[in-house]
Design an enzyme around this catalytic site. Structure first.
Site, PDB file in Angstrom:
ATOM      1  N   THR A  18      79.957 -14.271  64.888  1.00 54.18           N
ATOM      2  CA  THR A  18      79.556 -12.921  65.300  1.00 54.18           C
ATOM      3  C   THR A  18      79.438 -12.013  64.078  1.00 54.18           C
ATOM      4  OG1 THR A  18      80.813 -13.258  67.340  1.00 54.18           O
ATOM      5  CG2 THR A  18      80.100 -11.024  66.881  1.00 54.18           C
ATOM      6  N   ARG A  22      84.144 -16.808  59.047  1.00 55.90           N
ATOM      7  CA  ARG A  22      85.591 -16.579  59.110  1.00 55.90           C
ATOM      8  C   ARG A  22      86.298 -17.902  59.265  1.00 55.90           C
ATOM      9  NH1 ARG A  22      86.093 -11.282  62.966  1.00 55.90           N
ATOM     10  NH2 ARG A  22      84.730 -10.087  61.611  1.00 55.90           N
ATOM     11  N   SER A 113      88.118  -9.120  59.076  1.00 49.22           N
ATOM     12  CA  SER A 113      88.242  -7.996  60.006  1.00 49.22           C
ATOM     13  C   SER A 113      89.639  -7.860  60.601  1.00 49.22           C
ATOM     14  CB  SER A 113      87.191  -8.133  61.103  1.00 49.22           C
ATOM     15  OG  SER A 113      87.172  -6.981  61.869  1.00 49.22           O
ATOM     16  N   HIS A 114      89.708  -7.930  61.924  1.00 49.94           N
ATOM     17  CA  HIS A 114      90.970  -7.699  62.631  1.00 49.94           C
ATOM     18  C   HIS A 114      91.854  -8.946  62.659  1.00 49.94           C
ATOM     19  CE1 HIS A 114      87.967  -9.419  65.187  1.00 49.94           C
ATOM     20  NE2 HIS A 114      88.920  -9.903  65.949  1.00 49.94           N
ATOM     21  N   ASP A 277      91.322  -1.114  61.887  1.00 48.42           N
ATOM     22  CA  ASP A 277      91.595  -2.546  61.700  1.00 48.42           C
ATOM     23  C   ASP A 277      91.609  -2.957  60.230  1.00 48.42           C
ATOM     24  OD1 ASP A 277      88.899  -2.278  61.201  1.00 48.42           O
ATOM     25  OD2 ASP A 277      88.411  -4.269  61.966  1.00 48.42           O
ATOM     26  N   ASP A 279      89.446  -4.167  58.046  1.00 54.80           N
ATOM     27  CA  ASP A 279      88.405  -3.707  57.123  1.00 54.80           C
ATOM     28  C   ASP A 279      87.881  -2.313  57.461  1.00 54.80           C
ATOM     29  OD1 ASP A 279      87.266  -4.760  59.439  1.00 54.80           O
ATOM     30  OD2 ASP A 279      85.398  -5.256  58.434  1.00 54.80           O
ATOM     31  N   ASP A 281      86.490  -0.923  60.145  1.00 56.43           N
ATOM     32  CA  ASP A 281      85.322  -0.586  60.969  1.00 56.43           C
ATOM     33  C   ASP A 281      85.672  -0.373  62.436  1.00 56.43           C
ATOM     34  OD1 ASP A 281      85.763  -3.249  61.478  1.00 56.43           O
ATOM     35  OD2 ASP A 281      83.753  -3.932  60.908  1.00 56.43           O
ATOM     36  N   ARG A 282      86.848  -0.788  62.864  1.00 55.57           N
ATOM     37  CA  ARG A 282      87.225  -0.575  64.269  1.00 55.57           C
ATOM     38  C   ARG A 282      88.122   0.649  64.407  1.00 55.57           C
ATOM     39  NH1 ARG A 282      88.363  -6.165  67.392  1.00 55.57           N
ATOM     40  NH2 ARG A 282      86.561  -7.297  66.620  1.00 55.57           N
ATOM     41  N   GLU A 363      80.789  -0.494  70.947  1.00 59.59           N
ATOM     42  CA  GLU A 363      81.147  -1.748  71.588  1.00 59.59           C
ATOM     43  C   GLU A 363      82.540  -1.639  72.179  1.00 59.59           C
ATOM     44  OE1 GLU A 363      79.543  -5.487  69.558  1.00 59.59           O
ATOM     45  OE2 GLU A 363      80.346  -4.282  67.939  1.00 59.59           O
ATOM     46  N   GLU A 364      82.747  -2.432  73.228  1.00 59.52           N
ATOM     47  CA  GLU A 364      84.064  -2.448  73.862  1.00 59.52           C
ATOM     48  C   GLU A 364      85.143  -2.949  72.907  1.00 59.52           C
ATOM     49  OE1 GLU A 364      85.467  -5.571  74.197  1.00 59.52           O
ATOM     50  OE2 GLU A 364      83.606  -6.385  73.349  1.00 59.52           O
ATOM     51  N   SER A 365      84.748  -3.660  71.874  1.00 61.99           N
ATOM     52  CA  SER A 365      85.703  -4.265  70.939  1.00 61.99           C
ATOM     53  C   SER A 365      86.154  -3.251  69.882  1.00 61.99           C
ATOM     54  CB  SER A 365      85.079  -5.489  70.282  1.00 61.99           C
ATOM     55  OG  SER A 365      83.850  -5.135  69.665  1.00 61.99           O
ATOM     56  N   LYS A 376      79.853  -0.418  62.089  1.00 67.67           N
ATOM     57  CA  LYS A 376      80.724   0.466  62.853  1.00 67.67           C
ATOM     58  C   LYS A 376      81.712   1.091  61.880  1.00 67.67           C
ATOM     59  CE  LYS A 376      83.407  -3.476  64.613  1.00 67.67           C
ATOM     60  NZ  LYS A 376      82.633  -4.644  64.181  1.00 67.67           N
ATOM     61  N   ARG A 496      86.638 -14.433  76.592  1.00 70.54           N
ATOM     62  CA  ARG A 496      86.773 -13.015  76.890  1.00 70.54           C
ATOM     63  C   ARG A 496      86.198 -12.761  78.280  1.00 70.54           C
ATOM     64  NH1 ARG A 496      88.443 -11.352  72.031  1.00 70.54           N
ATOM     65  NH2 ARG A 496      87.206 -11.607  70.130  1.00 70.54           N
TER      66      ARG A 496
HETATM   67  C1  G16 Z   1      82.928  -8.284  65.206  1.00 67.52           C
HETATM   68  C2  G16 Z   1      81.530  -7.799  65.421  1.00 67.52           C
HETATM   69  C3  G16 Z   1      81.464  -6.962  66.658  1.00 67.52           C
HETATM   70  C4  G16 Z   1      82.002  -7.736  67.840  1.00 67.52           C
HETATM   71  C5  G16 Z   1      83.400  -8.223  67.543  1.00 67.52           C
HETATM   72  C6  G16 Z   1      83.945  -9.143  68.606  1.00 67.52           C
HETATM   73  O1  G16 Z   1      83.750  -7.206  64.919  1.00 67.52           O
HETATM   74  O2  G16 Z   1      81.079  -7.038  64.330  1.00 67.52           O
HETATM   75  O3  G16 Z   1      80.148  -6.579  66.853  1.00 67.52           O
HETATM   76  O4  G16 Z   1      82.003  -6.949  68.981  1.00 67.52           O
HETATM   77  O5  G16 Z   1      83.393  -8.953  66.343  1.00 67.52           O
HETATM   78  O6  G16 Z   1      83.161 -10.292  68.658  1.00 67.52           O
HETATM   79  P1  G16 Z   1      83.605 -11.534  69.494  1.00 67.52           P
HETATM   80  O7  G16 Z   1      83.762 -11.042  70.910  1.00 67.52           O
HETATM   81  O8  G16 Z   1      82.481 -12.506  69.328  1.00 67.52           O
HETATM   82  O9  G16 Z   1      84.921 -12.032  68.983  1.00 67.52           O
HETATM   83  P2  G16 Z   1      84.692  -7.250  63.646  1.00 67.52           P
HETATM   84  O10 G16 Z   1      85.416  -5.940  63.663  1.00 67.52           O
HETATM   85  O11 G16 Z   1      85.580  -8.427  63.893  1.00 67.52           O
HETATM   86  O12 G16 Z   1      83.780  -7.441  62.493  1.00 67.52           O
END
Ligand code: G16
Length: 543
Positions: A18, A22, A113-114, A277, A279, A281-282, A363-365, A376, A496
């Site tokens: 996504t 990672r 990221s997170h 989070d 990095d 962005d969240r 996004e919901e995330s 983001k 999810r």
């Molecule tokens: C990334 C993406 C987001 C996505 C999130 C969750 O966020 O940039 O657009 O909504 O992962 O993705 P998934 O449901 O596939 O785990 P981040 O903050 O991890 O870069």
């Protein structure tokens, strides 16, 4: 200094998900792993000779070492210049901004990221394009294809660059420009928001807690909130970025930011709480005694953005990922602007932002952002909230309740089942997918299925198509459940389950979220049997 060409062989599994590649940190540290992926990235974008790149990461374990390797590889591949945050630190939105500000050809962001960091945690590499946004699927596919045929990579035989010394230095024939990671980003925020008004808010006794979760946002939040806006010292908690995030799981949601949640729900809660989070962005936003879901946050920001100077001219449109609730669509309809529904992944917003079709995305995330960068942006969302609070002079609860009575309430929750055996995750998806065509018209837990499909998307700007983006079951009245496999996990499969139910009001707007969604939770188990098949008693994380 000598350019070395090192022989290598393809390493399986270097497929970006996504958001970039990672993997476990130790895998990234293994022989040729990082080098193969970086050379493949350079090759897939037509080489980096003569180009300018931005480089930085969230400071997790291996960040500094990886940055030195990438610098030497960029130099050996003929790059003209790399702009890098001091200490190889850059939040994802700050990196996006630097790419745009400097007209760079792209950037490399080191982050998972997170996901937890440290030697036993996760590491990641993302490539961003010249617009500052994540590489689209066509580019990540080309990178992956290249990883499968790579035979050698180029690297400069040189020592480390001094990444603590701000200013230019040479690495072979390439310039390395070390910049303050915060300064340009903070200046951008000052242009978008009414800092004098927000300063007055804090001067009037407004109290806030920002949990940086020992990740990259600490220095950004301390500079902006405490130094520039006058929030009380100590407003930023866990503000020093640590290589292992202090053992924290830097995911700003009620489960992982439990310290902040406990404080915000307690008797002496401050007026406003937020977390970000790994990095940066969240974001998660919490009022005194009230949690704001990311979907609701996007809707409230869309409805109130005009209160901030950067958005006074109004919004061009609002975009959200498919699993995100439709709360923002209602605001867009009321404002008479377009709304867009995209697959999960910030990369899908890029074309809409570039084409001027959308101003806000979410996004919901726990991701929210705007056209100020192409990622983001956690701190940006928190500052927009603060600007709105300073203008409206109401509490978060009052703002939420007013929003729900004006638009109705989209009750929303996500249930995550983490680290399931990969084949089980795939089987649950396959079985439900196979049942979708027969579902319309059936009654499940007292609700009639109206439509059921596997979401596919055609980008309205460039026409690119993406299929298999999540299974949707929509019931009469608009309630729905969505099931998809995460594309960011590094262990087994994460399922999810997204649940949404709309209540128009005026009655029923203050229900407990999980109770309001109970029929959908039961329907999901009837249709997909995640608990029964996994033997789990419930989800690992509820947001
Ligand atoms: C990334 C993406 C987001 C996505 C999130 C969750 O966020 O940039 O657009 O909504 O992962 O993705 P998934 O449901 O596939 O785990 P981040 O903050 O991890 O870069």
């Amino acid at each position: 200094m000598e350019t070395l060409t090192v022989e290598t062989r393809p390493i399986a599994g270097q497929k970006p998900g996504t958001s970039g590649l990672r993997k476990k940190t130790t895998l990234f540290m293994s022989r040729h792993y990082l080098e193969n992926f970086i050379q493949s990235t350079f090759d897939a974008i037509g080489g980096v000779a003569g180009k300018c790149l931005v480089l930085g990461g969230d400071g997790r374990y291996f960040n500094d070492r990886a940055a030195q390797v990438i610098l030497r590889m960029a130099a050996a591949n003929g790059a003209a210049r790399v702009i890098i945050g001091q200490g190889a630190i850059l939040s994802t939105p700050a990196a996006s901004h630097l790419i745009r500000l400097n007209g760079a050809d792209g950037g490399i962001i080191l982050s998972a990221s997170h996901n937890p960091g440290g030697r036993d945690g996760d590491f990641g590499v993302k490539f961003n394009m010249a617009n500052g946004g994540p590489a689209p699927e066509a580019v990540t596919a080309a990178i992956h294809a290249r990883t499968e045929e790579i035979t050698s990579y180029r690297i400069l035989g040189a020592g480390d660059a001094d990444l603590m010394r701000i200013g230019p230095q040479m690495l072979g024939k390439m310039e390395v420009l070390v910049v303050d990671p915060v300064a340009d980003y903070a200046a951008l925020m000052e242009r978008l928001f009414d800092f004098p008004k927000m300063r007055a808010l804090f001067a009037g006794g407004f109290r806030m807690r920002f949990d940086a979760m020992c990740a990259v946002t600490g220095p950004y939040a301390a500079e902006i909130l405490e130094n520039r806006l006058g929030a009380a010292p100590g407003t930023v908690a866990h503000g020093a970025p640590l290589p292992d995030f202090g053992g924290m799981h830097p995911d700003p949601n009620p489960t992982w930011a439990h310290e902040l949640m406990a404080e915000m729900m307690g008797p002496s809660a401050p007026d406003f709480g937020a977390a970000s989070d790994g990095d940066g962005d969240r974001n998660m936003v919490v009022g005194r005694g009230i949690y704001v879901s990311p979907s609701d946050s996007l809707a409230v920001l869309a409805a109130n953005a005009h209160l901030a100077p950067g958005y006074r001219a109004g919004l061009k449109g609002v975009a959200r990922s498919m699993p995100t609730s439709a709360a923002a669509d209602r605001v867009a309809a009321r404002l008479g602007i377009a709304s867009y529904e995209t697959p999960t992944g910030w990369k899908f917003f890029g074309t809409l932002l570039d084409a001027g079709r959308a101003t806000l995305c979410g996004e919901e995330s726990f991701g929210t952002g705007s056209d100020h960068v192409r990622e983001k942006d956690g701190l940006w969302a928190v500052l927009l909230w603060l600007n709105i609070l300073a203008e409206r002079k109401e509490t978060v609860r009052e703002i939420m309740e007013a929003h729900w009575s004006a638009f109705g309430r989209n009750y929303y929750s996500r249930h995550d089942y983490e680290a399931l055996p990969a084949d089980l995750g795939a089987a649950v998806m396959d079985d439900l997918r196979a049942r979708l065509p027969g579902l319309p018209g059936q009654v499940v837990e007292g609700m009639r299925v109206e439509t059921a499909d596997d979401f596919s998307y055609v980008d309205p700007v460039d026409g690119s198509a993406s299929a298999g983006q999540g299974l949707r079951v929509v019931f009469a009245g608009g309630s729905r459940l969505v099931l998809r496999l995460s594309g960011t996990g590094t262990e087994g499969a994460t399922l999810r389950l997204y649940l949404e139910r709309y209540v128009a009001g005026p009655e029923g707007l203050d229900q407990d979220v999980q109770e309001a969604l109970a029929p959908l939770i039961r329907a999901a188990e009837t249709l997909a049997a995640i608990r029964a098949r996994s033997g789990r008693t419930g989800p690992d994380v509820i947001t």
